[in-house]
Design an enzyme around this catalytic site. Structure first.
Site: not given
Ligand SMILES: *Cc1c(COP(=O)(O)O)cnc(C)c1O
Length: 500
Positions: A113
């Site tokens: 993120k």
């Molecule tokens: C948010 C997240 C995901 C999922 O990503 P999306 O964009 O919502 O599909 C997968 N793994 C981790 C560690 C995340 O923080």
């Protein structure tokens, strides 16, 4: 380039306006009116660029109303060596001749993120200036764990912004919770919601669509915006690293120019994999996308059957950031696949809202099948994959990445597809240390140990250093203890802003 809403194609606004608004007022998501293209020789040139230069190249195709200086400034502030611990920002690790791990977790909160949330506050404050907005932005976030901390860290002390984060009380890991409740900064608020991620997300959506509340905020010179992956400013930076991975593989002579790759993404909200799809639409050579889910496999079923049905049990898994039953960004994907058909999208989303379910047309279903495979891995398979990966390659992955690897291995065994494959690694194993240690050494390895003893153990096992931001949590004071019901979320925001 102008932006439309997936539920109203006649809207035409700049990227700055789209980033400022976050969500369109009728509930749709903002998308570019067309997807820009990148030629192979431009991809070739990217091989010799830094991550920042690659970001500038890709973002300039979408944020055409930003000046060169504005873009440069946003990028320089976001992707620094201090924050990511490496110039490379998103390095590719070769696991074997066919599998490449795209490490997206070198940022300050140890999950992917950060790739978007380190730059979003700068894109947003620049967008506010460009659209002559004087109100203070209030960012509301519902998080399944990683977004919340990454948003808090991205927005902390950014002038002209405030941020309130809601997380599901029993849906995040101990480390994730600690990361959030120890957050520092003079413009931040954090609260737990009794319920799961979808409850928190629905609560935030409700606040966003409450007209009376919007008026009250406006009277107090506040303007709501979102840092969830529904904001275009979250999505567009994610397109960069798929080009970056390809450019790195080209540079390392792992592939030749134009060679197609597979991309595997452990998926929740469909944001990360959608960014990869946009990269493909722009011209990145991709053979197949492999959408990997945990036991909350609503997307696996959707991709296989064309029916999206969220009426099912919600599972709390060891990959909590993917514990999601409503994948918001799927709407953007479907908008593209229907040829920007806003009325069909409105209809499907309305049906999702009312019946929890919709079915796409055979045409859309077959378009998806041409390009996408999907499967899921349960907790047991995820644990086995972590162990096998460590045994075989001496490489330790987190639970989310392991879902991706597990699903990819099933896919490869079934199809015998030998296309070189990039697997998005979405979190550092240290962030989910307990599950990772149990996977490698059994339950005895964690019994009676606190989070920080576990971090030490994992460092020893993996030969990796504990990320500084996690090691420091030990001595940080806990600053937030609010737990609220779903219907109290609005009050929590008001209290934080000292209004109403
Ligand atoms: C948010 C997240 C995901 C999922 O990503 P999306 O964009 O919502 O599909 C997968 N793994 C981790 C560690 C995340 O923080």
């Amino acid at each position: 380039m102008q932006y439309q809403s997936t539920r109203n194609s006649s809207i035409s606004i700049t990227s700055a306006e789209a980033i400022k608004q976050g969500l369109s007022e009728e509930g749709g998501l903002f998308v570019p009116e067309n997807i820009p293209s990148v030629k192979l020789d431009e991809i070739e040139k990217m091989a010799d660029m830094s991550y920042k230069q690659r970001a500038r190249f890709v973002l300039s195709k979408y944020l055409t109303d930003f000046t060169d200086d504005e873009l440069k400034n946003c990028i320089e502030n976001a992707y620094t060596k201090e924050k990511f611990g490496t110039e490379n920002i998103a390095p590719v690790y070769k696991l074997n001749d066919g599998m490449y791990i795209l490490e997206l977790w070198h940022g300050p909160t140890c999950a992917f993120k950060d790739m978007a949330l380190q730059i979003l506050p700068h894109l947003l404050t620049t967008s506010m200036k460009k659209t002559k907005e004087n109100d203070e932005v209030v960012i509301l976030v519902a998080t399944s764990g990683d977004t919340g901390k990454a948003a808090l860290e991205g927005f902390r002390d950014v002038k002209g912004t405030r941020i309130v984060v809601f997380y599901p009380n029993n849906g995040v890991s101990e480390i994730q919770k600690l990361q959030m409740i120890t957050q520092e900064g003079n413009n931040v608020g954090v609260a737990a919601v009794s319920g799961n991620f979808d409850d928190a997300q629905n609560g935030v959506k409700k606040i966003f669509t409450d007209e009376d509340y919007k008026d009250l905020l406006a009277k107090n010179n506040f303007k709501l915006s979102s840092a969830n992956s529904i904001n275009w400013g979250r999505l567009v930076p994610q397109i960069v690293y798929y080009f970056s991975a390809y450019a790195d593989m080209l540079k390392g002579e792992e592939i030749t120019l134009g060679e197609k790759i597979n991309i595997v993404v452990p998926t929740g909200n469909f944001g990360n994999i959608l960014a990869a799809y946009y990269a493909y639409k722009m011209g990145l050579p991709v053979n197949r996308f492999i959408c990997a889910s945990n036991e909350n496999n609503v997307l696996t079923d959707f991709i296989k059957t064309g029916v999206y049905d969220k009426n099912r049990a919600f599972h709390t898994t060891i990959s909590p950031s993917m514990d999601i039953l409503i994948s918001s960004n799927l709407e953007r994907f479907l908008y593209d696949l229907t040829g920007n058909d806003d009325s069909t999208i409105s209809c499907w989303m309305n049906s999702l809202n009312i019946k929890g379910k919709y079915e796409v047309t055979p045409d859309v279903k077959s378009k998806i099948a041409e390009l996408f495979s999907a499967d899921c891995a349960n907790d047991k398979e995820t644990m086995e994959t972590i162990k096998a990966c460590n045994d075989k390659y001496g490489y330790v992955v987190d639970t989310h990445t392991a879902v991706g690897i597990s699903v990819y291995e099933k896919y490869a065994a079934e199809t015998k597809d030998e296309t070189k494959t990039v697997i998005a690694s979405t979190a550092s194993p240290f962030k989910f240390n307990q599950s990772v240690l149990i996977a490698i050494n059994g339950h005895g390895a964690v019994a009676g140990k606190d989070e920080f003893a576990l971090l030490d153990d994992l460092a020893q096992k993996s030969g990796m250093t504990i990320p500084k931001s996690l090691a420091e949590l030990k001595d940080k004071p806990k600053l937030f203890n609010t737990v609220c019901e779903k219907d109290q979320m609005l009050q929590v925001v008001s209290d934080f802003l000292q209004i109403g």
